[in-house]
Design an enzyme around this catalytic site. Structure first.
Site, PDB file in Angstrom:
ATOM      1  N   GLY A 248      -5.968  10.413  16.869  1.00 34.07           N
ATOM      2  CA  GLY A 248      -7.161  10.242  16.038  1.00 34.07           C
ATOM      3  C   GLY A 248      -7.666  11.513  15.384  1.00 34.07           C
ATOM      4  O   GLY A 248      -8.734  11.507  14.775  1.00 34.07           O
ATOM      5  N   PRO A 291      -1.053  12.392  18.638  1.00 34.13           N
ATOM      6  CA  PRO A 291      -1.392  12.483  17.217  1.00 34.13           C
ATOM      7  C   PRO A 291      -0.365  11.745  16.342  1.00 34.13           C
ATOM      8  O   PRO A 291       0.832  11.800  16.617  1.00 34.13           O
ATOM      9  CB  PRO A 291      -1.338  13.989  16.933  1.00 34.13           C
ATOM     10  CG  PRO A 291      -0.401  14.541  17.961  1.00 34.13           C
ATOM     11  CD  PRO A 291      -0.546  13.670  19.179  1.00 34.13           C
ATOM     12  N   GLY A 292      -0.846  11.050  15.344  1.00 33.28           N
ATOM     13  CA  GLY A 292       0.051  10.394  14.382  1.00 33.28           C
ATOM     14  C   GLY A 292      -0.226  10.961  13.001  1.00 33.28           C
ATOM     15  O   GLY A 292       0.528  11.780  12.469  1.00 33.28           O
ATOM     16  N   ARG A 293      -1.380  10.550  12.456  1.00 36.57           N
ATOM     17  CA  ARG A 293      -1.782  10.979  11.112  1.00 36.57           C
ATOM     18  C   ARG A 293      -1.707  12.500  10.929  1.00 36.57           C
ATOM     19  O   ARG A 293      -1.222  12.987   9.909  1.00 36.57           O
ATOM     20  CB  ARG A 293      -3.226  10.518  10.881  1.00 36.57           C
ATOM     21  CG  ARG A 293      -3.754  10.715   9.488  1.00 36.57           C
ATOM     22  CD  ARG A 293      -5.273  10.488   9.452  1.00 36.57           C
ATOM     23  NE  ARG A 293      -5.653   9.273  10.139  1.00 36.57           N
ATOM     24  CZ  ARG A 293      -5.684   8.065   9.569  1.00 36.57           C
ATOM     25  NH1 ARG A 293      -5.388   7.937   8.297  1.00 36.57           N
ATOM     26  NH2 ARG A 293      -6.030   7.011  10.265  1.00 36.57           N
ATOM     27  N   TYR A 334      -8.979   0.075   3.215  1.00 37.19           N
ATOM     28  CA  TYR A 334     -10.058   0.872   3.821  1.00 37.19           C
ATOM     29  C   TYR A 334     -10.885   1.645   2.809  1.00 37.19           C
ATOM     30  O   TYR A 334     -11.602   2.566   3.192  1.00 37.19           O
ATOM     31  CB  TYR A 334      -9.482   1.943   4.768  1.00 37.19           C
ATOM     32  CG  TYR A 334      -8.413   1.527   5.726  1.00 37.19           C
ATOM     33  CD1 TYR A 334      -8.670   0.572   6.717  1.00 37.19           C
ATOM     34  CD2 TYR A 334      -7.149   2.103   5.685  1.00 37.19           C
ATOM     35  CE1 TYR A 334      -7.686   0.225   7.618  1.00 37.19           C
ATOM     36  CE2 TYR A 334      -6.163   1.754   6.588  1.00 37.19           C
ATOM     37  CZ  TYR A 334      -6.437   0.813   7.552  1.00 37.19           C
ATOM     38  OH  TYR A 334      -5.465   0.486   8.446  1.00 37.19           O
ATOM     39  N   CYS A 361      -0.344  -7.925  -8.845  1.00 33.98           N
ATOM     40  CA  CYS A 361      -1.237  -8.930  -9.399  1.00 33.98           C
ATOM     41  C   CYS A 361      -2.441  -9.149  -8.487  1.00 33.98           C
ATOM     42  O   CYS A 361      -2.585 -10.201  -7.865  1.00 33.98           O
ATOM     43  CB  CYS A 361      -0.480 -10.232  -9.588  1.00 33.98           C
ATOM     44  SG  CYS A 361       0.803 -10.034 -10.797  1.00 33.98           S
ATOM     45  N   GLU A 362      -3.266  -8.127  -8.405  1.00 39.84           N
ATOM     46  CA  GLU A 362      -4.483  -8.145  -7.587  1.00 39.84           C
ATOM     47  C   GLU A 362      -5.445  -7.193  -8.275  1.00 39.84           C
ATOM     48  O   GLU A 362      -5.092  -6.031  -8.484  1.00 39.84           O
ATOM     49  CB  GLU A 362      -4.225  -7.525  -6.199  1.00 39.84           C
ATOM     50  CG  GLU A 362      -3.410  -8.321  -5.246  1.00 39.84           C
ATOM     51  CD  GLU A 362      -4.198  -9.395  -4.539  1.00 39.84           C
ATOM     52  OE1 GLU A 362      -5.421  -9.260  -4.434  1.00 39.84           O
ATOM     53  OE2 GLU A 362      -3.566 -10.373  -4.122  1.00 39.84           O
ATOM     54  N   TYR A 390       0.766   6.277   7.408  1.00 41.69           N
ATOM     55  CA  TYR A 390       0.300   4.910   7.139  1.00 41.69           C
ATOM     56  C   TYR A 390       0.484   4.501   5.674  1.00 41.69           C
ATOM     57  O   TYR A 390      -0.320   3.744   5.134  1.00 41.69           O
ATOM     58  CB  TYR A 390      -1.161   4.739   7.592  1.00 41.69           C
ATOM     59  CG  TYR A 390      -1.358   5.114   9.043  1.00 41.69           C
ATOM     60  CD1 TYR A 390      -0.813   4.322  10.056  1.00 41.69           C
ATOM     61  CD2 TYR A 390      -2.026   6.268   9.415  1.00 41.69           C
ATOM     62  CE1 TYR A 390      -0.957   4.671  11.392  1.00 41.69           C
ATOM     63  CE2 TYR A 390      -2.176   6.625  10.753  1.00 41.69           C
ATOM     64  CZ  TYR A 390      -1.634   5.815  11.729  1.00 41.69           C
ATOM     65  OH  TYR A 390      -1.768   6.173  13.053  1.00 41.69           O
TER      66      TYR A 390
END
Ligand SMILES: *Cc1c(COP(=O)(O)O)cnc(C)c1O
Length: 444
Positions: A248, A291-293, A334, A361-362, A390
């Site tokens: 995190g 840790p990832g991010r 997000y 198409c959004e 991510y």
């Protein structure tokens, strides 16, 4: 755009990453393209390892592979001496295919299937982070059949939820994850794990949130988990060898973000655990983090080609790129904010306010609202920074858009680590039942 890692602007005014000219990368690999800065990834790994070595404690730093999981990434992490978190059989498969040492793999998740438990047991991974009673009983039973005794951590919820600058201290946590300390469930789980014959209780785990910029949430979580561990240690004599405080740690996406030095987080956590175990020499647990991010986030840049635009007088100008929510769903999911620059004219002054739209198409497929760029026109290259975490791992085939390639850049060399998906990939799993075949000519 903030230049970090090995990013620079070269004499032609092109953005260069890892010594590679992004205009040349576009010619060689096409766009959209994820570019990963190997040196920066390794630096982030080393920052954690060095910070822990300085604490004098025993530790493991496990890279949370969900942030960016490919075989090449597993190799880098392995070389840097980190462990690896996986959350599914697919991530486990990737790690094993990459030759990642199974003893350093940790398996997470709130609903591991019997197949996943079996696959991980057969691979003899380092430990399972057990989330609930059903999983614990199931793991014990399958391990018994196989004559194994896997190490486990129990995921506990310490009643701390952290997000960027604040943390919330809650009495009882409303979360799908883990055993609650506050209501006694965690204690019950420890007692059960202690009793089961086919699991070995190594310690406790907690993970309080993501993109966190302050140490206080980690400190409070570390205190509560360590305090709980010490109490049970005294009460029932169970020895916890490991306290895992999750991931995190925040990164800088835009100038609004001000992450701390890795060492600050690490020292705050280590000090909190040491304090709780003061006077219990010889029983100081190892600290693990995940840790990832913060390992891969700012090492990634996505390169796009600009196509059409739509100027609505007195409203805004939309500029469209050849990707969008399929390769980066975070803005749509997000409201994540990103910085960008025209990679082929990185020195040109950013004078025009535009909004960058994806090609799906959004209406919600907007990559960046209101960013100043140097009057982008069709054919310009847009580099969006800090897309390493991510993005690829959350990419989809919506609109049957092919997932981009990933290149690893280092010292002027680029290596493809994930190929761009092909049209064959797009229809690979499609099956046309015989009764539908007569009227179409199906090609495979
Ligand atoms: C997602 C996750 C991490 C990594 O979080 P980051 O914010 O990417 O550092 C670590 N541990 C657990 C249990 C997670 O779910």
């Amino acid at each position: 755009m903030y230049l970090h890692g090995t990013s620079t602007i070269n004499e032609q005014g092109h953005l260069e990453i890892g010594g590679c000219d992004t205009v040349e990368l576009k010619e060689q690999y096409g766009t959209p393209l994820y570019i990963m800065d190997e040196q920066l990834i390794r630096q982030r790994c080393r920052d954690y390892m060095d910070a822990f070595r300085a604490t004098g404690m025993e530790f493991q730093v496990a890279y949370a592979s969900k942030a960016f999981c490919t075989m090449a990434m597993c190799r880098i992490v392995e070389e840097e001496g980190l462990s690896l978190d996986v959350v599914s059989e697919g991530e486990l498969h990737t790690a094993l295919q990459a030759g990642f040492p199974s003893a350093r793999i940790h398996f997470h998740g709130n609903n591991k299937t019997p197949d996943e438990l079996e696959m991980a047991l057969d691979a003899e991974i380092g430990c399972f982070v057990v989330d609930n009673f059903i999983e614990m009983q199931m793991l014990d039973a399958i391990a018994a059949e196989k004559g194994l005794k896997p190490g486990i951590l129990l995921r506990v919820t310490p009643g701390v939820e952290a997000h960027t600058h604040e943390f919330i201290s809650t009495g009882q946590e409303d979360s799908k994850f883990g055993f609650d300390i506050g209501n006694g469930t965690a204690e019950e789980a420890v007692k059960l794990a202690h009793k089961l014959a086919h699991v070995e209780l190594l310690g406790l785990h907690s993970h309080i949130g993501s993109q966190i910029f302050e140490v206080d949430g980690f400190q409070v979580a570390a205190q509560r988990v360590a305090d709980f561990a010490r109490q049970l240690q005294q009460e029932i004599g169970v020895i916890f060898k490991v306290i895992n405080l999750g991931g995190g740690f925040g990164i800088r996406y835009t100038e609004e973000d001000s992450p701390l030095d890795t060492a600050e987080y690490v020292h705050a956590i280590a000090d909190a655990v040491k304090q709780q175990f003061a006077g219990l020499e010889g029983q100081l647990p190892q600290i693990w983090i995940e840790p990832g991010r913060s390992i891969v986030g700012d090492a990634g840049t996505t390169l796009y080609t600009i196509g059409t635009s739509k100027d609505i007088p007195n409203v805004r100008k939309y500029v469209a790129i050849d990707g969008g929510m399929t390769d980066n769903p975070r803005p749509a999911l997000y409201d994540a904010v990103y910085e960008a620059v025209l990679a082929n004219r990185a020195d040109d002054e950013a004078t025009e306010l535009v909004s960058v739209a994806g090609k799906c198409c959004e209406s919600g497929d907007m990559l960046i609202w209101d960013i100043e760029l140097a009057e982008p026109i069709a054919g310009d290259l847009l580099a969006v920074s800090c897309t390493g975490a991510y993005n690829y791992s959350m990419a989809s085939n919506y609109n049957r858009i092919r997932r981009p390639a990933v290149v690893l850049v280092h010292d002027g060399e680029s290596d493809l680590i994930v190929e761009r998906e092909s049209f064959e990939d797009i229809t690979r799993n499609d099956v046309v039942p015989a009764r539908l075949r007569s009227s179409v000519s199906v090609q495979r």
